[in-house]
Enzyme design. Sequence first.
Site, mmCIF file in Angstrom:
data_model
loop_
_atom_site.group_PDB
_atom_site.id
_atom_site.type_symbol
_atom_site.label_atom_id
_atom_site.label_comp_id
_atom_site.label_asym_id
_atom_site.label_seq_id
_atom_site.Cartn_x
_atom_site.Cartn_y
_atom_site.Cartn_z
ATOM 1 C CB CYS A 1 4.469 2.127 -4.207
ATOM 2 S SG CYS A 1 4.484 0.328 -4.341
ATOM 3 N NE ARG A 2 5.440 5.607 -8.112
ATOM 4 C CZ ARG A 2 5.485 5.648 -9.430
ATOM 5 N NH1 ARG A 2 6.388 6.412 -10.023
ATOM 6 N NH2 ARG A 2 4.639 4.957 -10.174
ATOM 7 C CB SER A 3 -0.299 8.312 -5.158
ATOM 8 O OG SER A 3 -0.937 7.079 -5.379
ATOM 9 C CG ASN B 1 -4.058 4.918 -4.968
ATOM 10 O OD1 ASN B 1 -5.218 4.733 -4.636
ATOM 11 N ND2 ASN B 1 -3.298 5.782 -4.334
ATOM 12 C CB CYS C 1 1.737 6.758 -8.352
ATOM 13 S SG CYS C 1 0.951 5.627 -7.182
ATOM 14 C CG ASP D 1 7.041 1.795 -9.866
ATOM 15 O OD1 ASP D 1 6.890 1.527 -8.666
ATOM 16 O OD2 ASP D 1 6.419 1.240 -10.778
HETATM 17 P P1 4NP Z 1 2.955 2.820 -7.512
HETATM 18 O O1 4NP Z 1 3.819 1.512 -7.728
HETATM 19 O O2 4NP Z 1 2.564 3.320 -8.892
HETATM 20 O O3 4NP Z 1 3.893 3.759 -6.840
HETATM 21 O O4 4NP Z 1 1.763 2.446 -6.669
HETATM 22 C C1 4NP Z 1 3.349 0.397 -8.444
HETATM 23 C C2 4NP Z 1 2.535 -0.504 -7.831
HETATM 24 C C3 4NP Z 1 2.103 -1.620 -8.520
HETATM 25 C C4 4NP Z 1 2.507 -1.816 -9.823
HETATM 26 C C5 4NP Z 1 3.324 -0.892 -10.435
HETATM 27 C C6 4NP Z 1 3.740 0.225 -9.747
HETATM 28 N N1 4NP Z 1 2.101 -2.976 -10.504
HETATM 29 O O5 4NP Z 1 2.534 -3.155 -11.665
HETATM 30 O O6 4NP Z 1 1.319 -3.783 -9.978
#
Ligand code: 4NP
Length: 155
Positions: free
Chosen positions: A14-16, A12, A9, A122
């Site tokens: 939240c989702r992955s 790295n 994602c 997201d």
């Molecule tokens: P992820 O979510 O891609 O599912 O891990 C996010 C985590 C952090 C950020 C964006 C999306 N960020 O902008 O810091």
Amino acid sequence: MKTNVLMVCLGNICRSPLAEGILASKVDPEKVWVDSAGTAGYHVGRPPDPRSIAVARSHGLDISNQRCRRFSPLDFERFDYIYVMDQKNLSDLLDLATSPEDAQKVKLLLDVLGTNSEEVPDPYYGGADSFEKVFQRIDAACEAIAKNMGDNGKR
Ligand code: 4NP
């Protein structure tokens, strides 16, 4: 020979990490290695977001030992399957691919459910309910992946 699967994602955190923990819980660790990475490096070295840790825990999974890392072009060689959460992850990885073999490894995770380019949204700016929804979609996809692996799956 193990089958190596990478979940990707943006952050790295939240989702992955959820996808890594969920798929790992459904396969035989002797036969399948599951890892995760982010296309961005904002959170390298950190554990998953507390909301992802909490939703995983509510479903009996502990993902708190995972640590964030950034996707590396070497991952195209290390992994057999690379699942991404959204279209931006897909285009970011396809930009890094240096051969048709690399590019063929990258798939939208929810495509395994036969959906038409559905993304795992997201949840970073959402509430606890967005994390539960994300968990459910990822869980359904990982169930399908584990089933497709046949003997490599636990059930
Ligand atoms: P992820 O979510 O891609 O599912 O891990 C996010 C985590 C952090 C950020 C964006 C999306 N960020 O902008 O810091």
